[in-house]
Write a protein that holds these residues in place. Structure first.
Motif, PDB file in Angstrom:
ATOM      1  N   GLY A 144      22.704  27.130  39.104  1.00  0.00           N
ATOM      2  CA  GLY A 144      23.095  27.311  37.463  1.00  0.00           C
ATOM      3  C   GLY A 144      23.709  25.963  36.883  1.00  0.00           C
ATOM      4  N   SER A 145      23.082  25.774  36.222  1.00  0.00           N
ATOM      5  CA  SER A 145      23.928  24.888  34.783  1.00  0.00           C
ATOM      6  C   SER A 145      25.596  25.119  34.225  1.00  0.00           C
ATOM      7  CB  SER A 145      23.475  23.319  34.487  1.00  0.00           C
ATOM      8  OG  SER A 145      22.766  24.696  33.320  1.00  0.00           O
ATOM      9  N   ALA A 154      16.509  15.702  39.993  1.00  0.00           N
ATOM     10  CA  ALA A 154      15.917  15.833  38.712  1.00  0.00           C
ATOM     11  C   ALA A 154      17.132  14.868  37.595  1.00  0.00           C
ATOM     12  CB  ALA A 154      16.092  17.421  37.612  1.00  0.00           C
ATOM     13  N   GLY A 155      18.009  15.505  37.800  1.00  0.00           N
ATOM     14  CA  GLY A 155      19.084  14.508  36.664  1.00  0.00           C
ATOM     15  C   GLY A 155      19.832  13.328  37.019  1.00  0.00           C
ATOM     16  N   ARG A 156      19.842  13.155  38.245  1.00  0.00           N
ATOM     17  CA  ARG A 156      20.210  11.190  38.372  1.00  0.00           C
ATOM     18  C   ARG A 156      18.772  10.413  38.772  1.00  0.00           C
ATOM     19  NH1 ARG A 156      25.618  11.683  37.042  1.00  0.00           N
ATOM     20  NH2 ARG A 156      26.433  12.999  38.115  1.00  0.00           N
ATOM     21  N   GLY A 157      18.053  11.167  39.054  1.00  0.00           N
ATOM     22  CA  GLY A 157      16.625  10.374  38.973  1.00  0.00           C
ATOM     23  C   GLY A 157      16.250   9.981  40.717  1.00  0.00           C
ATOM     24  N   LEU A 176      18.081  32.491  39.516  1.00  0.00           N
ATOM     25  CA  LEU A 176      18.500  31.299  39.039  1.00  0.00           C
ATOM     26  C   LEU A 176      19.306  31.818  37.798  1.00  0.00           C
ATOM     27  CD1 LEU A 176      18.265  27.945  37.718  1.00  0.00           C
ATOM     28  CD2 LEU A 176      16.028  28.198  37.885  1.00  0.00           C
ATOM     29  N   LEU A 177      20.814  31.254  37.247  1.00  0.00           N
ATOM     30  CA  LEU A 177      21.011  32.136  36.152  1.00  0.00           C
ATOM     31  C   LEU A 177      20.511  30.337  34.843  1.00  0.00           C
ATOM     32  CD1 LEU A 177      24.378  32.612  37.670  1.00  0.00           C
ATOM     33  CD2 LEU A 177      22.539  34.404  36.171  1.00  0.00           C
ATOM     34  N   ASP A 178      19.827  30.751  33.860  1.00  0.00           N
ATOM     35  CA  ASP A 178      19.123  30.226  33.228  1.00  0.00           C
ATOM     36  C   ASP A 178      19.931  30.270  32.184  1.00  0.00           C
ATOM     37  OD1 ASP A 178      17.467  27.726  32.070  1.00  0.00           O
ATOM     38  OD2 ASP A 178      16.651  29.666  31.078  1.00  0.00           O
ATOM     39  N   ILE A 179      20.348  29.119  31.148  1.00  0.00           N
ATOM     40  CA  ILE A 179      20.703  28.580  29.405  1.00  0.00           C
ATOM     41  C   ILE A 179      20.417  27.825  29.021  1.00  0.00           C
ATOM     42  CG2 ILE A 179      22.775  28.255  30.982  1.00  0.00           C
ATOM     43  CD1 ILE A 179      24.229  29.953  29.072  1.00  0.00           C
ATOM     44  N   GLU A 227      19.953  18.386  31.159  1.00  0.00           N
ATOM     45  CA  GLU A 227      17.951  19.045  30.030  1.00  0.00           C
ATOM     46  C   GLU A 227      17.400  18.661  31.310  1.00  0.00           C
ATOM     47  OE1 GLU A 227      17.539  20.509  27.436  1.00  0.00           O
ATOM     48  OE2 GLU A 227      18.465  20.410  25.958  1.00  0.00           O
ATOM     49  N   ARG A 228      17.468  17.519  31.385  1.00  0.00           N
ATOM     50  CA  ARG A 228      16.994  17.263  33.439  1.00  0.00           C
ATOM     51  C   ARG A 228      17.365  18.217  34.075  1.00  0.00           C
ATOM     52  NH1 ARG A 228      18.412  11.647  31.898  1.00  0.00           N
ATOM     53  NH2 ARG A 228      20.077  12.220  33.203  1.00  0.00           N
ATOM     54  N   VAL A 229      18.496  18.356  34.474  1.00  0.00           N
ATOM     55  CA  VAL A 229      18.541  19.308  35.208  1.00  0.00           C
ATOM     56  C   VAL A 229      17.959  20.792  34.964  1.00  0.00           C
ATOM     57  CG1 VAL A 229      21.048  20.567  36.322  1.00  0.00           C
ATOM     58  CG2 VAL A 229      20.891  17.850  36.509  1.00  0.00           C
ATOM     59  N   ARG A 230      18.585  20.945  33.840  1.00  0.00           N
ATOM     60  CA  ARG A 230      17.564  22.764  33.490  1.00  0.00           C
ATOM     61  C   ARG A 230      16.506  22.405  33.830  1.00  0.00           C
ATOM     62  NH1 ARG A 230      16.691  25.797  27.687  1.00  0.00           N
ATOM     63  NH2 ARG A 230      16.598  27.561  28.326  1.00  0.00           N
ATOM     64  N   GLU A 231      15.743  21.284  33.605  1.00  0.00           N
ATOM     65  CA  GLU A 231      14.035  21.270  33.821  1.00  0.00           C
ATOM     66  C   GLU A 231      13.454  21.139  35.543  1.00  0.00           C
ATOM     67  OE1 GLU A 231      12.890  18.124  31.614  1.00  0.00           O
ATOM     68  OE2 GLU A 231      13.367  19.116  30.330  1.00  0.00           O
ATOM     69  N   GLY A 232      14.806  20.213  35.724  1.00  0.00           N
ATOM     70  CA  GLY A 232      14.213  20.877  37.559  1.00  0.00           C
ATOM     71  C   GLY A 232      15.140  21.998  38.279  1.00  0.00           C
ATOM     72  N   TYR A 233      15.320  22.550  37.442  1.00  0.00           N
ATOM     73  CA  TYR A 233      16.231  24.230  38.151  1.00  0.00           C
ATOM     74  C   TYR A 233      14.828  24.778  37.720  1.00  0.00           C
ATOM     75  CZ  TYR A 233      20.718  24.647  39.821  1.00  0.00           C
ATOM     76  OH  TYR A 233      21.547  23.767  40.736  1.00  0.00           O
ATOM     77  N   LEU A 234      14.093  25.151  36.654  1.00  0.00           N
ATOM     78  CA  LEU A 234      12.513  26.087  36.254  1.00  0.00           C
ATOM     79  C   LEU A 234      12.202  25.264  36.829  1.00  0.00           C
ATOM     80  CD1 LEU A 234      13.732  25.671  32.499  1.00  0.00           C
ATOM     81  CD2 LEU A 234      13.846  27.987  34.444  1.00  0.00           C
ATOM     82  N   ALA A 235      11.571  24.470  37.411  1.00  0.00           N
ATOM     83  CA  ALA A 235      10.098  23.289  38.049  1.00  0.00           C
ATOM     84  C   ALA A 235      10.616  24.012  39.732  1.00  0.00           C
ATOM     85  CB  ALA A 235      10.335  22.039  38.055  1.00  0.00           C
ATOM     86  N   ARG A 236      11.990  24.098  40.135  1.00  0.00           N
ATOM     87  CA  ARG A 236      11.679  24.634  41.737  1.00  0.00           C
ATOM     88  C   ARG A 236      11.282  26.741  41.503  1.00  0.00           C
ATOM     89  NH1 ARG A 236      13.023  21.788  45.339  1.00  0.00           N
ATOM     90  NH2 ARG A 236      14.332  23.180  46.541  1.00  0.00           N
ATOM     91  N   ALA A 237      11.817  26.764  39.947  1.00  0.00           N
ATOM     92  CA  ALA A 237      11.471  28.524  40.825  1.00  0.00           C
ATOM     93  C   ALA A 237       9.898  28.703  40.416  1.00  0.00           C
ATOM     94  CB  ALA A 237      12.351  29.039  39.028  1.00  0.00           C
ATOM     95  N   GLU A 238       9.197  27.877  39.380  1.00  0.00           N
ATOM     96  CA  GLU A 238       8.164  28.125  39.057  1.00  0.00           C
ATOM     97  C   GLU A 238       7.102  27.467  40.295  1.00  0.00           C
ATOM     98  OE1 GLU A 238       4.857  26.583  36.023  1.00  0.00           O
ATOM     99  OE2 GLU A 238       6.532  25.628  36.236  1.00  0.00           O
TER     100      GLU A 238
END
Length: 220
Positions: A15-16, A112-115, A139-142, A169-180
């Motif tokens: 989680g972020s 995702a965050g730093r590219g 994954l604690l998503d917020i 925002e990019r970090v969160r998207e990266g986490y959710l993409a991995r979860a998917e």
């Protein structure tokens, strides 16, 4: 609930900033111990004397000029020591290892965050982990703004917490993409809800996962 007569189990919590990892991972530990598991709680970066020293460097806001390559390699170095000194021995002894962040954080933050290209992270992952991966990842998503508001109440921000909103925002998207991409391993928890609701979600996930694990072992 019976203790599984099998080698250890590896569970990670991701989680972020401001997602409540510290509070909720303690709840996960208490739930598993109440279910009869021998739990080792650890964290990344850190978990060893060397890892904690590297953690200090990585979180020090005075290290603002650190390159993404340096950041990633320090993370991997801490992880290599963590695996060798703590995680692998505990799993070999049949313990349940509960880790605050692991390799998914590298893909989310440095990737995702730093590219950083995920292929470069994958090479280091395979080299250091040699196939070892978590059995379950919570994954604690917020929402980012809510998480950062919570994090700001903790005191002076560390080097990561000084980043702009777009980074998180990019970090969160990266986490959710991995979860998917890995639904069998990940369970996404809505961490923006009140604490008691978050803990109820976690307990429901763990109850179902432990039941499925036990059933699969009986059938194998």
């Amino acid at each position: 609930m019976m203790v599984d007569a099998v080698p250890g189990v590896f569970i990670t919590v991701e989680g972020s900033e401001g997602s409540g990892k510290t509070t909720n991972i303690a709840h996960v530990r208490a739930y598993l111990e109440a279910a009869g598991r021998d739990v080792l709680l650890t964290r990344e970066p850190g978990g060893t004397s060397l890892g904690e020293q590297l953690r200090g460097l990585l979180l020090d806001h005075r290290q603002a000029a650190m390159s993404v390559e340096t950041e990633l390699l320090l993370m991997i170095a801490a992880r290599a020591q963590h695996l060798e000194e703590v995680i692998r021995p505990a799993l070999a002894a049949g313990r349940w290892v509960l880790c605050d962040r692991f390799t998914d954080a590298s893909y989310a933050y440095q990737g995702a965050g730093r590219g950083m290209e995920p292929e470069r992270i994958a090479v280091l992952e395979h080299w250091v982990q040699r196939g070892l991966r978590p059995d379950l990842t919570l994954l604690l998503d917020i929402p980012v703004e809510i998480g950062l508001q919570r994090a700001s109440a903790r005191g002076e921000p560390d080097r990561f917490e000084c980043e702009v909103v777009a980074f998180f925002e990019r970090v969160r998207e990266g986490y959710l993409a991995r979860a998917e991409a890995e639904p069998d391993r990940f369970r996404v928890i809505d961490a923006g809800r009140p604490p008691e609701d978050v803990q109820q979600q976690i307990e429901s996930v763990l109850e179902r996962w432990l039941h499925e694990r036990f059933r699969n072992q009986m059938e194998s």
